[in-house]
Design an enzyme around this catalytic site. Structure first.
Site, short mmCIF file in Angstrom:
data_model
loop_
_atom_site.label_atom_id
_atom_site.label_comp_id
_atom_site.label_asym_id
_atom_site.label_seq_id
_atom_site.Cartn_x
_atom_site.Cartn_y
_atom_site.Cartn_z
N ARG A 148 -14.61 -85.48 70.56
CA ARG A 148 -16.42 -85.37 70.97
C ARG A 148 -16.64 -85.68 72.76
NH1 ARG A 148 -16.41 -91.71 68.81
NH2 ARG A 148 -14.94 -90.62 67.60
N ASP A 184 -2.90 -82.63 69.88
CA ASP A 184 -3.43 -84.36 70.47
C ASP A 184 -2.47 -85.27 69.58
OD1 ASP A 184 -5.57 -86.18 70.38
OD2 ASP A 184 -6.35 -86.45 68.88
N LYS A 217 -13.93 -77.88 67.22
CA LYS A 217 -13.08 -78.52 67.90
C LYS A 217 -11.93 -77.32 67.90
CE LYS A 217 -10.14 -82.93 68.25
NZ LYS A 217 -10.63 -84.68 67.19
N ASP A 259 -5.40 -80.69 64.72
CA ASP A 259 -6.57 -80.86 65.35
C ASP A 259 -7.58 -79.51 65.99
OD1 ASP A 259 -8.25 -82.53 65.87
OD2 ASP A 259 -7.84 -83.64 67.46
N GLU A 284 -10.94 -87.85 72.09
CA GLU A 284 -11.29 -86.83 73.14
C GLU A 284 -12.02 -85.70 72.34
OE1 GLU A 284 -8.67 -86.77 70.79
OE2 GLU A 284 -9.14 -84.78 69.81
N LYS A 300 -0.88 -92.21 70.59
CA LYS A 300 -1.31 -92.29 68.85
C LYS A 300 0.58 -92.75 68.90
CE LYS A 300 -4.26 -88.63 67.18
NZ LYS A 300 -5.04 -89.55 67.03
N1 BES Z 1 -7.94 -85.97 65.92
C1 BES Z 1 -8.62 -87.53 65.19
C2 BES Z 1 -8.86 -87.56 64.42
C3 BES Z 1 -8.12 -88.05 63.28
C4 BES Z 1 -7.27 -88.71 62.93
C5 BES Z 1 -7.68 -86.60 62.31
C6 BES Z 1 -6.36 -89.22 62.11
C7 BES Z 1 -6.99 -86.75 61.02
C8 BES Z 1 -6.15 -87.78 61.12
C9 BES Z 1 -9.45 -87.72 66.94
O1 BES Z 1 -9.18 -86.71 68.18
C10 BES Z 1 -9.17 -89.91 67.69
O2 BES Z 1 -7.90 -89.53 67.66
N2 BES Z 1 -10.12 -90.02 66.68
C11 BES Z 1 -9.75 -91.49 66.90
C12 BES Z 1 -11.23 -91.85 67.61
C13 BES Z 1 -11.40 -93.89 68.04
C14 BES Z 1 -10.26 -93.83 69.24
C15 BES Z 1 -12.67 -94.03 67.92
C16 BES Z 1 -9.44 -92.48 65.80
O3 BES Z 1 -10.39 -91.63 64.49
O4 BES Z 1 -8.49 -92.83 65.39
ZN ZN Z 2 -8.58 -85.37 68.13
MG MG Z 3 -7.84 -87.80 69.46
#
Ligand code: BES
Ligand code: ZN
Ligand code: MG
Length: 485
Positions: free
Chosen positions: A338, A257, A252, A275, A336, A264
């Site tokens: 996935r 992000d 990835k 990310d 995003e 966020k």
């Molecule tokens: N890049 C993030 C995952 C992440 C969050 C990595 C915090 C390290 C620390 C990913 O893109 C994401 O935002 N995932 C969401 C998925 C959810 C919306 C289903 C998450 O984990 O909140």
């Molecule tokens: Zn992400």
């Molecule tokens: Mg994300």
């Protein structure tokens, strides 16, 4: 780039050493590495007193300094002799080079710590990893010190060189990861891929927005709608293994992000510059392939973009069509990773006949809740491959923990109106939902393992081989061990 990239080996005597620092290892039973006994009576007396007083315990990574006959000697703890392992040697070697930096010693001689283990590779790795500093954005010289000459006494040069090359590849991954979003753009990742592919066996292909959109990569195209920063689909091919099936790595490469329209919170959003750490695992591995030239076929695939909030940004409710033709209902634009990996995995499955596919992604905050910054969550469809991953995890010291991909979870990413949705059941099994989603884009019968490195790519407790405030380069060593590079 700041790390040791060259280590000398000498078979001379410690008595003839003229470096600004000497490092000797000491075990918990207070016996020392080979050269300890050669340092003379004064040293012997000094260390006996220090043991007597209780300062020298021989704990892993412990450092005590002695000043004898105008020599500065650091005594480095190696832990219990009977528990010596690649991991303890790596940590102690990191401590030795850290002491060199903290004393601002330009040259150092380290007595070989590897008695009782098979190879000196871990010592080479530990020295390089421990020497890593990210100094690029420090403009004042007083904040910078880099050690110069490193010599290991009584080690095997070939094994030390291997360790040094592997450590350097991890540092390469760390450097790329540590650069912020305004520097480490998708273009920068593509340029870096081209830079390391200086061997004839390596080829890099990069598709731009128009090209991959035209090709049908609706996932990457959808996520990239919200940014003007040019997205890239990067393919690296290393062909040096005759007609054996390629091992495929997908990473990835989300260079920042924000969450997109499902934005966020502001707190710690800066950390989302990391990310793209999945992609730097792939780039780090290719850096090592270029240096060590093993007889293998390996493919690296990096879908790369920012996830931002521009006027054309994709929206909750949108339906995208991935490269394998499956439709994705977007329920949260922040899931995003996935969505772009769907195209990466589909492309890998369609265009290669992989021995296996491994994907690396900072995919879910949920994995940090379940495993903290200690272990990577792994999921897969093939027990044999999972076992290989676990074996290399033990060998490299990079911890993994398996999560199940049972049918109950796989059902949770089925959509009412499209083939799949990019979220599972609300507030439940978030990391598994990520894995269950990705599984939909891996060709049938291709052994595959997903690595959720959101907890391990950065934020781990600092150690002698992992500096504070830096990406870790987690995964590069595990993969290289798996491929027997
Ligand atoms: N890049 C993030 C995952 C992440 C969050 C990595 C915090 C390290 C620390 C990913 O893109 C994401 O935002 N995932 C969401 C998925 C959810 C919306 C289903 C998450 O984990 O909140
Ligand atoms: Zn992400
Ligand atoms: Mg994300």
């Amino acid at each position: 780039m700041s790390h040791i990239s060259n280590i000398n080996v000498s078979n001379g005597s410690i008595k003839d050493i003229n470096t600004e620092l000497i490092c000797i290892g000491i075990y918990k039973d207070k016996s020392m590495t080979n050269s300890g006994s050669e340092l003379g009576l004064n040293f012997k007396e000094a260390i006996s007193s220090a043991i007597e007083v209780g300062d020298v315990k021989g704990k892993i990574g412990e450092v005590n300094y002695f000043y004898i006959n105008n020599q500065r000697i650091a005594v480095i703890g190696l832990g219990k002799k009977e528990d010596i392992s690649e991991n303890t040697v790596r940590l102690a070697s990191g401590a030795a080079i850290r002491s060199t930096i903290s004393k601002k010693a330009k040259s150092v001689t380290i007595d070989c710590f590897c008695s009782g283990i098979e190879s000196c590779q871990a010592m080479g790795e530990g020295i390089v990893l421990g020497s890593y500093q990210f100094l690029k954005y420090k403009t004042k010289d007083k904040n910078k010190f880099e050690p110069g000459n490193v010599t290991v006494l009584g080690a095997n040069q070939i094994e030390i060189d291997r360790g040094c090359a592997i450590g350097s590849s991890v540092c390469f991954a760390r450097d790329l990861s540590n650069n912020p979003g305004n520097i480490a753009t998708p273009t920068h990742l593509a340029e870096s891929a081209k830079k390391i592919s200086n061997t004839e066996a390596m080829k890099v292909t990069v598709f731009d927005r128009e090209e991959f959109t035209e090709m049908g990569m609706g996932g990457l195209a959808g996520v990239a709608q919200g940014t003007d920063e040019p997205p890239k689909f990067i393919i690296m091919e290393y062909n040096n293994g005759g007609d054996e099936k390629p091992k495929v790595l997908v990473g990835k490469g989300l260079t920042f992000d924000s969450g997109g329209i499902s934005i966020k919170p502001a707190s710690k959003m800066d950390e989302m510059k990391y990310d793209m750490c999945g992609s730097t695992v792939v780039l780090g591995v290719f850096h090592a392939l270029a240096a060590l030239k093993p007889e293998l076929n390996v493919v690296g695939i990096i879908p790369s973009t920012e996830n931002l909030n521009g006027a054309k940004a994709y929206k909750p409710g949108d339906i995208l069509t991935a490269y394998n033709g499956k439709t994705i209902e977007v329920l949260n634009t922040d899931a995003e990773g996935r969505v772009i990996l769907a195209d990466g995995l589909s492309y890998a499955s369609k265009h290669y006949d992989p021995e296996y596919i491994l994907d690396f992604a900072t995919l879910t905050g949920a994995v940090v809740i379940s495993l903290g910054h200690v272990a990577t969550g792994v999921m897969g469809t093939n027990d044999e491959l999972i076992k290989k991953v676990k074996d290399s995890s033990s060998a490299s010291g990079e911890k993994v923990w398996e999560l199940p991909l049972w049918p109950e979870y796989c059902k949770q990413v089925q959509s009412e109106i499209a083939d799949v949705k990019n979220m599972g059941a609300p507030m439940q099994a978030g990391s598994i939902a990520g894995g269950a989603f990705l599984k939909e884009f891996v060709g049938e019968n291709i052994p595959w393992v997903h690595f959720d490195i959101a907890g391990t790519a950065w934020g781990a407790k600092p150690s002698s081989i992992n500096p504070k405030g830096s990406a870790t380069g987690w995964g590069v060593r595990l993969v290289l061990d798996m491929m027997k590079v």
